[in-house]
Scaffold this motif. Sequence first.
Motif, PDB file in Angstrom:
ATOM      1  N   MET A   1       5.828 -41.388   1.390  1.00 40.36           N
ATOM      2  CA  MET A   1       6.882 -40.463   1.040  1.00 40.36           C
ATOM      3  C   MET A   1       6.484 -39.050   1.440  1.00 40.36           C
ATOM      4  N   ILE A   2       7.388 -38.348   2.056  1.00 44.87           N
ATOM      5  CA  ILE A   2       7.177 -36.960   2.447  1.00 44.87           C
ATOM      6  C   ILE A   2       7.466 -36.066   1.245  1.00 44.87           C
ATOM      7  N   ILE A   3       6.573 -35.115   0.972  1.00 46.62           N
ATOM      8  CA  ILE A   3       6.745 -34.217  -0.175  1.00 46.62           C
ATOM      9  C   ILE A   3       7.891 -33.242   0.070  1.00 46.62           C
ATOM     10  N   SER A   4       7.882 -32.583   1.224  1.00 47.27           N
ATOM     11  CA  SER A   4       8.884 -31.566   1.538  1.00 47.27           C
ATOM     12  C   SER A   4       9.220 -31.629   3.026  1.00 47.27           C
ATOM     13  N   GLU A   5      10.423 -32.064   3.341  1.00 51.47           N
ATOM     14  CA  GLU A   5      10.849 -32.182   4.744  1.00 51.47           C
ATOM     15  C   GLU A   5      10.748 -30.845   5.481  1.00 51.47           C
ATOM     16  N   LYS A   6      11.084 -29.768   4.812  1.00 55.32           N
ATOM     17  CA  LYS A   6      11.100 -28.440   5.434  1.00 55.32           C
ATOM     18  C   LYS A   6       9.703 -27.998   5.875  1.00 55.32           C
ATOM     19  N   ASP A   7       8.684 -28.385   5.119  1.00 57.02           N
ATOM     20  CA  ASP A   7       7.319 -27.938   5.391  1.00 57.02           C
ATOM     21  C   ASP A   7       6.485 -28.949   6.173  1.00 57.02           C
ATOM     22  N   PHE A   8       7.038 -30.118   6.448  1.00 57.66           N
ATOM     23  CA  PHE A   8       6.321 -31.192   7.127  1.00 57.66           C
ATOM     24  C   PHE A   8       5.962 -30.789   8.551  1.00 57.66           C
ATOM     25  N   CYS A  27       1.719 -24.548   3.987  1.00 60.23           N
ATOM     26  CA  CYS A  27       1.815 -24.069   2.612  1.00 60.23           C
ATOM     27  C   CYS A  27       2.662 -22.797   2.591  1.00 60.23           C
ATOM     28  N   ASN A  28       3.808 -22.887   1.964  1.00 57.72           N
ATOM     29  CA  ASN A  28       4.677 -21.729   1.799  1.00 57.72           C
ATOM     30  C   ASN A  28       5.421 -21.853   0.474  1.00 57.72           C
ATOM     31  N   ASN A  29       6.380 -20.989   0.241  1.00 60.91           N
ATOM     32  CA  ASN A  29       7.078 -20.958  -1.043  1.00 60.91           C
ATOM     33  C   ASN A  29       7.764 -22.273  -1.388  1.00 60.91           C
ATOM     34  N   ASP A  30       8.320 -22.960  -0.403  1.00 55.07           N
ATOM     35  CA  ASP A  30       8.997 -24.223  -0.687  1.00 55.07           C
ATOM     36  C   ASP A  30       8.024 -25.299  -1.171  1.00 55.07           C
ATOM     37  N   LEU A  31       6.864 -25.392  -0.541  1.00 52.39           N
ATOM     38  CA  LEU A  31       5.881 -26.395  -0.946  1.00 52.39           C
ATOM     39  C   LEU A  31       5.314 -26.082  -2.334  1.00 52.39           C
ATOM     40  N   GLU A  32       5.224 -24.802  -2.686  1.00 54.31           N
ATOM     41  CA  GLU A  32       4.701 -24.411  -3.999  1.00 54.31           C
ATOM     42  C   GLU A  32       5.518 -24.986  -5.149  1.00 54.31           C
ATOM     43  N   LYS A  33       6.782 -25.315  -4.911  1.00 55.26           N
ATOM     44  CA  LYS A  33       7.609 -25.935  -5.950  1.00 55.26           C
ATOM     45  C   LYS A  33       7.051 -27.300  -6.345  1.00 55.26           C
ATOM     46  N   ARG A  35       3.697 -28.412  -5.224  1.00 54.15           N
ATOM     47  CA  ARG A  35       2.239 -28.314  -5.344  1.00 54.15           C
ATOM     48  C   ARG A  35       1.883 -26.841  -5.551  1.00 54.15           C
ATOM     49  N   PRO A  36       1.925 -26.350  -6.798  1.00 53.93           N
ATOM     50  CA  PRO A  36       1.722 -24.917  -7.078  1.00 53.93           C
ATOM     51  C   PRO A  36       0.419 -24.341  -6.525  1.00 53.93           C
ATOM     52  N   GLU A  37      -0.648 -25.143  -6.509  1.00 55.78           N
ATOM     53  CA  GLU A  37      -1.936 -24.633  -6.025  1.00 55.78           C
ATOM     54  C   GLU A  37      -1.975 -24.477  -4.507  1.00 55.78           C
ATOM     55  N   SER A  38      -0.937 -24.879  -3.803  1.00 54.96           N
ATOM     56  CA  SER A  38      -0.914 -24.765  -2.344  1.00 54.96           C
ATOM     57  C   SER A  38      -0.892 -23.311  -1.880  1.00 54.96           C
ATOM     58  N   CYS A  39      -0.568 -22.385  -2.769  1.00 57.36           N
ATOM     59  CA  CYS A  39      -0.513 -20.968  -2.376  1.00 57.36           C
ATOM     60  C   CYS A  39      -1.879 -20.430  -1.948  1.00 57.36           C
ATOM     61  N   ASP A  40      -2.960 -21.122  -2.302  1.00 57.22           N
ATOM     62  CA  ASP A  40      -4.312 -20.684  -1.941  1.00 57.22           C
ATOM     63  C   ASP A  40      -4.787 -21.263  -0.605  1.00 57.22           C
ATOM     64  N   GLY A  57      -2.491 -35.175  -2.856  1.00 60.25           N
ATOM     65  CA  GLY A  57      -2.951 -34.402  -1.716  1.00 60.25           C
ATOM     66  C   GLY A  57      -3.967 -33.341  -2.059  1.00 60.25           C
ATOM     67  N   GLU A  58      -4.252 -32.533  -1.035  1.00 59.50           N
ATOM     68  CA  GLU A  58      -5.300 -31.528  -1.126  1.00 59.50           C
ATOM     69  C   GLU A  58      -5.008 -30.420  -0.124  1.00 59.50           C
ATOM     70  N   GLY A  59      -5.244 -29.190  -0.545  1.00 59.62           N
ATOM     71  CA  GLY A  59      -5.087 -28.049   0.351  1.00 59.62           C
ATOM     72  C   GLY A  59      -6.335 -27.851   1.186  1.00 59.62           C
ATOM     73  N   TYR A  60      -6.142 -27.303   2.359  1.00 61.16           N
ATOM     74  CA  TYR A  60      -7.294 -27.017   3.212  1.00 61.16           C
ATOM     75  C   TYR A  60      -6.982 -25.860   4.152  1.00 61.16           C
ATOM     76  N   LEU A  61      -8.055 -25.247   4.652  1.00 64.52           N
ATOM     77  CA  LEU A  61      -7.931 -24.201   5.662  1.00 64.52           C
ATOM     78  C   LEU A  61      -8.354 -24.827   6.985  1.00 64.52           C
ATOM     79  N   GLN A  62      -9.665 -24.879   7.221  1.00 61.30           N
ATOM     80  CA  GLN A  62     -10.148 -25.556   8.422  1.00 61.30           C
ATOM     81  C   GLN A  62     -11.213 -26.585   8.073  1.00 61.30           C
ATOM     82  N   ASN A  63     -11.376 -26.834   6.789  1.00 61.47           N
ATOM     83  CA  ASN A  63     -12.388 -27.785   6.364  1.00 61.47           C
ATOM     84  C   ASN A  63     -11.954 -29.225   6.643  1.00 61.47           C
ATOM     85  N   LYS A  64     -12.929 -30.098   6.740  1.00 60.28           N
ATOM     86  CA  LYS A  64     -12.646 -31.515   6.980  1.00 60.28           C
ATOM     87  C   LYS A  64     -12.323 -32.191   5.649  1.00 60.28           C
TER      88      LYS A  64
END
Length: 74
Positions: A1-8, A27-33, A35-40, A57-64
Amino acid sequence: MIISEKDFCGIIGICKTCGSQVADYLCNNDLEKYRPESCDHDYWASCTNNDCENHYGEGYLQNKLVWVNRRKPF
């Protein structure tokens, strides 16, 4: 299942836990609805299998992400 079509962004690999596809999101405002911690983070990865422990899921920058087998570039 896709969490947010707009941010996919696409499929980045396969979940090591269940073998399902792993979706990538910007990660943007729509996804924060959802996954609130995605703002980081810049990106969010989530297993597409609702029953998998990695579905939230899990947020990441460039980490594996240790639970993802990455796709090989074309």
